[in-house]
Scaffold this motif. Structure first.
Motif, PDB file in Angstrom:
ATOM      1  N   GLY A  58      39.727  48.030  38.543  1.00 17.93           N
ATOM      2  CA  GLY A  58      39.605  48.624  37.214  1.00 17.93           C
ATOM      3  C   GLY A  58      40.074  47.663  36.136  1.00 17.93           C
ATOM      4  N   ASP A  59      39.895  48.085  34.872  1.00 15.89           N
ATOM      5  CA  ASP A  59      40.362  47.299  33.723  1.00 15.89           C
ATOM      6  C   ASP A  59      39.697  45.930  33.634  1.00 15.89           C
ATOM      7  N   GLU A  60      38.420  45.865  33.994  1.00 16.15           N
ATOM      8  CA  GLU A  60      37.715  44.574  33.941  1.00 16.15           C
ATOM      9  C   GLU A  60      37.090  44.331  32.565  1.00 16.15           C
ATOM     10  N   ALA A  76      39.581  61.307  32.491  1.00 15.63           N
ATOM     11  CA  ALA A  76      40.337  60.664  31.419  1.00 15.63           C
ATOM     12  C   ALA A  76      41.417  59.731  31.981  1.00 15.63           C
ATOM     13  N   ASN A  77      41.289  59.359  33.267  1.00 16.73           N
ATOM     14  CA  ASN A  77      42.140  58.305  33.822  1.00 16.73           C
ATOM     15  C   ASN A  77      41.649  56.937  33.368  1.00 16.73           C
ATOM     16  N   ALA A  78      40.383  56.879  32.949  1.00 19.69           N
ATOM     17  CA  ALA A  78      39.796  55.612  32.508  1.00 19.69           C
ATOM     18  C   ALA A  78      39.997  55.441  31.004  1.00 19.69           C
ATOM     19  N   GLY A  79      40.035  54.196  30.582  1.00 18.90           N
ATOM     20  CA  GLY A  79      40.112  53.948  29.141  1.00 18.90           C
ATOM     21  C   GLY A  79      39.261  52.739  28.809  1.00 18.90           C
ATOM     22  N   ALA A  97      53.927  56.220  46.815  1.00 16.29           N
ATOM     23  CA  ALA A  97      53.286  56.834  45.645  1.00 16.29           C
ATOM     24  C   ALA A  97      52.047  56.026  45.271  1.00 16.29           C
ATOM     25  N   ILE A  98      51.003  56.736  44.892  1.00 10.35           N
ATOM     26  CA  ILE A  98      49.761  56.049  44.516  1.00 10.35           C
ATOM     27  C   ILE A  98      49.902  55.439  43.124  1.00 10.35           C
ATOM     28  N   GLY A  99      50.805  56.043  42.347  1.00  6.58           N
ATOM     29  CA  GLY A  99      50.948  55.560  40.967  1.00  6.58           C
ATOM     30  C   GLY A  99      49.780  56.039  40.131  1.00  6.58           C
ATOM     31  N   THR A 100      49.453  57.317  40.237  1.00  4.89           N
ATOM     32  CA  THR A 100      48.287  57.852  39.515  1.00  4.89           C
ATOM     33  C   THR A 100      48.544  57.851  38.006  1.00  4.89           C
ATOM     34  N   THR A 101      47.505  58.161  37.267  1.00  8.52           N
ATOM     35  CA  THR A 101      47.641  58.235  35.814  1.00  8.52           C
ATOM     36  C   THR A 101      48.209  59.588  35.384  1.00  8.52           C
ATOM     37  N   MET A 102      48.458  60.479  36.357  1.00  9.30           N
ATOM     38  CA  MET A 102      49.038  61.822  36.103  1.00  9.30           C
ATOM     39  C   MET A 102      48.129  62.692  35.232  1.00  9.30           C
ATOM     40  N   ALA A 111      33.339  53.807  35.910  1.00 10.65           N
ATOM     41  CA  ALA A 111      34.733  53.780  35.456  1.00 10.65           C
ATOM     42  C   ALA A 111      35.598  53.279  36.615  1.00 10.65           C
ATOM     43  N   GLN A 112      36.821  52.869  36.314  1.00  8.85           N
ATOM     44  CA  GLN A 112      37.713  52.226  37.300  1.00  8.85           C
ATOM     45  C   GLN A 112      36.998  51.019  37.926  1.00  8.85           C
ATOM     46  N   GLY A 113      37.335  50.688  39.165  1.00  5.39           N
ATOM     47  CA  GLY A 113      36.691  49.535  39.804  1.00  5.39           C
ATOM     48  C   GLY A 113      36.404  49.869  41.251  1.00  5.39           C
ATOM     49  N   TYR A 156      45.395  54.079  48.326  1.00  8.01           N
ATOM     50  CA  TYR A 156      45.737  53.641  46.960  1.00  8.01           C
ATOM     51  C   TYR A 156      44.461  53.479  46.149  1.00  8.01           C
ATOM     52  N   VAL A 157      43.827  54.581  45.892  1.00  5.97           N
ATOM     53  CA  VAL A 157      42.511  54.593  45.246  1.00  5.97           C
ATOM     54  C   VAL A 157      42.468  55.767  44.279  1.00  5.97           C
ATOM     55  N   THR A 158      41.392  55.862  43.551  1.00  5.89           N
ATOM     56  CA  THR A 158      41.202  57.063  42.740  1.00  5.89           C
ATOM     57  C   THR A 158      40.397  58.060  43.581  1.00  5.89           C
ATOM     58  N   SER A 159      40.057  59.209  43.031  1.00  5.72           N
ATOM     59  CA  SER A 159      39.477  60.244  43.902  1.00  5.72           C
ATOM     60  C   SER A 159      37.968  60.402  43.717  1.00  5.72           C
ATOM     61  N   ARG A 200      46.036  44.821  38.781  1.00  5.67           N
ATOM     62  CA  ARG A 200      46.057  46.131  39.434  1.00  5.67           C
ATOM     63  C   ARG A 200      47.143  46.951  38.747  1.00  5.67           C
ATOM     64  N   VAL A 201      46.863  48.244  38.555  1.00 13.80           N
ATOM     65  CA  VAL A 201      47.890  49.111  37.986  1.00 13.80           C
ATOM     66  C   VAL A 201      48.105  50.254  38.965  1.00 13.80           C
ATOM     67  N   GLY A 202      49.386  50.621  39.204  1.00  8.62           N
ATOM     68  CA  GLY A 202      49.679  51.631  40.219  1.00  8.62           C
ATOM     69  C   GLY A 202      50.066  50.940  41.517  1.00  8.62           C
ATOM     70  N   ARG A 221      49.597  52.814  29.201  1.00  5.03           N
ATOM     71  CA  ARG A 221      50.391  51.693  28.658  1.00  5.03           C
ATOM     72  C   ARG A 221      51.283  51.052  29.730  1.00  5.03           C
ATOM     73  N   ARG A 222      51.065  51.387  30.987  1.00  7.66           N
ATOM     74  CA  ARG A 222      51.868  50.747  32.041  1.00  7.66           C
ATOM     75  C   ARG A 222      51.536  49.259  32.100  1.00  7.66           C
ATOM     76  N   PRO A 223      52.552  48.382  32.331  1.00  9.36           N
ATOM     77  CA  PRO A 223      52.231  46.963  32.508  1.00  9.36           C
ATOM     78  C   PRO A 223      51.385  46.804  33.769  1.00  9.36           C
TER      79      PRO A 223
HETATM   80  P1  IMP Z   1      44.239  58.585  39.438  1.00  4.93           P
HETATM   81  O1  IMP Z   1      42.823  58.179  39.234  1.00  4.93           O
HETATM   82  O2  IMP Z   1      44.938  58.982  38.164  1.00  4.93           O
HETATM   83  O3  IMP Z   1      44.389  59.587  40.531  1.00  4.93           O
HETATM   84  O4  IMP Z   1      45.034  57.277  39.931  1.00  4.93           O
HETATM   85  C1  IMP Z   1      44.774  56.699  41.212  1.00  4.93           C
HETATM   86  C2  IMP Z   1      44.919  55.182  41.164  1.00  4.93           C
HETATM   87  O5  IMP Z   1      43.854  54.653  40.406  1.00  4.93           O
HETATM   88  C3  IMP Z   1      46.190  54.673  40.486  1.00  4.93           C
HETATM   89  O6  IMP Z   1      46.580  53.461  41.109  1.00  4.93           O
HETATM   90  C4  IMP Z   1      45.761  54.386  39.065  1.00  4.93           C
HETATM   91  O7  IMP Z   1      46.572  53.436  38.440  1.00  4.93           O
HETATM   92  C5  IMP Z   1      44.360  53.866  39.320  1.00  4.93           C
HETATM   93  N1  IMP Z   1      43.462  54.067  38.184  1.00  4.93           N
HETATM   94  C6  IMP Z   1      42.857  55.207  37.778  1.00  4.93           C
HETATM   95  N2  IMP Z   1      42.090  54.989  36.707  1.00  4.93           N
HETATM   96  C7  IMP Z   1      42.192  53.673  36.433  1.00  4.93           C
HETATM   97  C8  IMP Z   1      41.597  52.827  35.444  1.00  4.93           C
HETATM   98  O8  IMP Z   1      40.789  53.239  34.608  1.00  4.93           O
HETATM   99  N3  IMP Z   1      41.967  51.526  35.495  1.00  4.93           N
HETATM  100  C9  IMP Z   1      42.802  51.015  36.431  1.00  4.93           C
HETATM  101  N4  IMP Z   1      43.370  51.766  37.378  1.00  4.93           N
HETATM  102  C10 IMP Z   1      43.063  53.082  37.376  1.00  4.93           C
END
Ligand code: IMP
Length: 435
Positions: A7-9, A32-35, A121-126, A226-228, A240-243, A275-277, A305-307
């Motif tokens: 993600g974040d490319e 809305a986990n993507a930006g 912890a996956i480190g989700t975006t909550m 969205a994401q990668g 360690y992925v999104t859903s 990578r974030v999370g 805003r996580r590093p």
């Molecule tokens: P979730 O999608 O919020 O469940 O997060 C699952 C994992 O995907 C975590 O490691 C997040 O940091 C990562 N993630 C989700 N959306 C993005 C994104 O848009 N960019 C980068 N990482 C993401």
């Protein structure tokens, strides 16, 4: 258009550029986990669920049923765009099949992450993304956008709130559930969501039929991932992925569009890795170099805003995701971030338990043990943000691009050397691929 890393490319910029030659832009998975950040005309727009095509008049934007939708969040985006003079009306369609995120999903996201032990912890975006997709698959407690208009909506919310409250109380134990848990009041939630539903009504449509009609009519449709791909629920670095299916394979199921219509796929990569999370990241540089990349590349999450964790380019991973996503050409982003480095490394293989491998491991434990094997290339140590033609790039920058292209096995079509639309190099003028 698919991100090939975690993600974040900087996909937002590519979507914006490609939108020029498309009639319709589609967001088909995630939430809305993507930006997305788009810089255009000196203005910066931060978008989450709404395709950045919304910034161009005459472009139809579609959010399909593969997406999970948080109504207050998308309404906030709509309001934000309108307040800056961007038209949002019939040019935005949202699928009535999209599953809806409710406050209990956010509570569940927090509890699951809070309960994770030993660095798991996956480190989700909550944002409640995973719990909403979980309910979609479970079916019994799912609510789709179309359901908000049904006569039994309130009754459904009451039943689900009763059920969720029991589950949340049972798993919370002495964990704090956060403020939202105290607010799981069915009547309030139902009333809020009825209001959201009214505001969203003009946009709600059967987008599957709309897209099939549009494609059959020969109009040009751009699917924005969205994401990668490494975060793909089935093909990424599980768990360690999104859903959702964030690789190219997710387009068909997320949008309801047969693969026969996908005639050109652009894979977007950043010139280095982030990578974030949580989860393994073999080329991570948790050191001064990583900090340098973070500072130069402004590597802080658009949503949270996580590093971001930063490191060298992982060509083993990118080659895998380029193949998985059926990529035709590459867009290499943020090349300018590498400009100050004396030398640059590319991970071309892993060493796992003494064995050298070039196949991306299917098991996260193997990836955790993977030690990157690097190839070192000379840097160029000069600013390149002003360059507009490939031939004007320093020879070492071209060498780096050529090597990435060679290892991944795809030509580089676009090179980005700054956030602005203008800071783009068209590396292939005629890719020879039909659009
Ligand atoms: P979730 O999608 O919020 O469940 O997060 C699952 C994992 O995907 C975590 O490691 C997040 O940091 C990562 N993630 C989700 N959306 C993005 C994104 O848009 N960019 C980068 N990482 C993401």
């Amino acid at each position: 258009m698919i991100g090939l890393q975690w993600g974040d490319e900087a996909k937002g910029k590519i979507v914006d550029l490609l939108t020029e030659c498309h009639d319709v832009v589609v967001r088909y998975q995630g939430g809305a986990n993507a930006g997305h950040t788009v810089v255009t005309g000196g203005q910066t727009y931060k978008l989450s669920l709404i395709p950045s095509g919304i910034l161009r008049s005459g472009v139809q934007c579609v959010v399909t049923g593969g997406v999970v939708l948080n109504p207050p969040s998308i309404l906030g985006e709509i309001d934000g765009l309108r307040s800056r003079g961007v038209e949002v009306g019939g040019n935005l369609l949202i699928s009535d099949r999209a599953h809806v995120i409710f406050p209990w999903h956010m509570v569940e996201d927090r509890l699951t992450e809070g309960a994770a032990r030993n660095g798991e912890a996956i480190g989700t975006t909550m944002r409640g993304i995973g719990p909403c997709y979980r309910d979609k698959v479970g079916r019994a407690n799912a609510i789709r956008l179309g359901d908000l208009y049904r006569a039994d909506f309130r009754e459904r919310v009451e039943r689900i709130v009763a059920h969720k409250s029991r589950i949340i109380a049972a798993i919370a134990g002495d964990q704090p559930t956060g403020q939202d848990a105290d607010r799981l009041d069915a009547a309030t939630i139902a009333a809020d969501y009825e209001q959201y539903a009214e505001r969203l009504r003009p946009h709600v449509a059967d987008t599957t039929t709309y897209l099939l009609d549009t494609l059959e009519a020969g109009r040009r449709v751009l699917f924005e991932g969205a994401q990668g791909a490494l975060l793909d629920i089935d093909h990424g670095t599980f768990p360690y992925v999104t859903s959702s299916n964030s690789s190219g394979v997710g387009i068909s199921s997320g949008a309801g569009v047969p693969g026969r219509y996908l005639n050109r796929i652009i894979g977007v990569v950043k010139a280095y890795g982030t990578r974030v999370g949580g989860g393994p990241f073999p080329t991570e540089q948790d050191n001064d170099l990583g900090q340098h990349l973070r500072d130069r590349g402004n590597e802080y999450g658009t949503v949270t805003r996580r590093p971001r964790r930063c490191g060298w380019f992982d060509a083993v991973a990118a080659r895998y995701t380029a193949r998985l996503s059926g990529v035709d050409t590459l867009a290499v982003m943020l090349l300018d971030v590498l400009s100050e480095l004396a030398e640059i490394k590319i991970c071309t293989a892993y060493e796992i338990d003494g064995r050298r491998v070039t196949v991306f491991p299917s098991q996260v434990d193997d990836l955790r043990r993977a030690r990157p094997v690097y190839e070192t290339l000379p840097g160029w140590r000069q600013e390149i943000s002003h360059v507009r033609a490939l031939s004007d790039l320093p020879p070492n920058a071209r060498r780096y691009l050529d090597r990435l292209s060679q290892i991944i096995g795809r030509p580089v079509e676009i090179v980005s050397i700054g956030a602005d639309r203008e800071q783009t190099i068209q590396a292939i003028h005629d890719s020879g691929v039909d659009e």
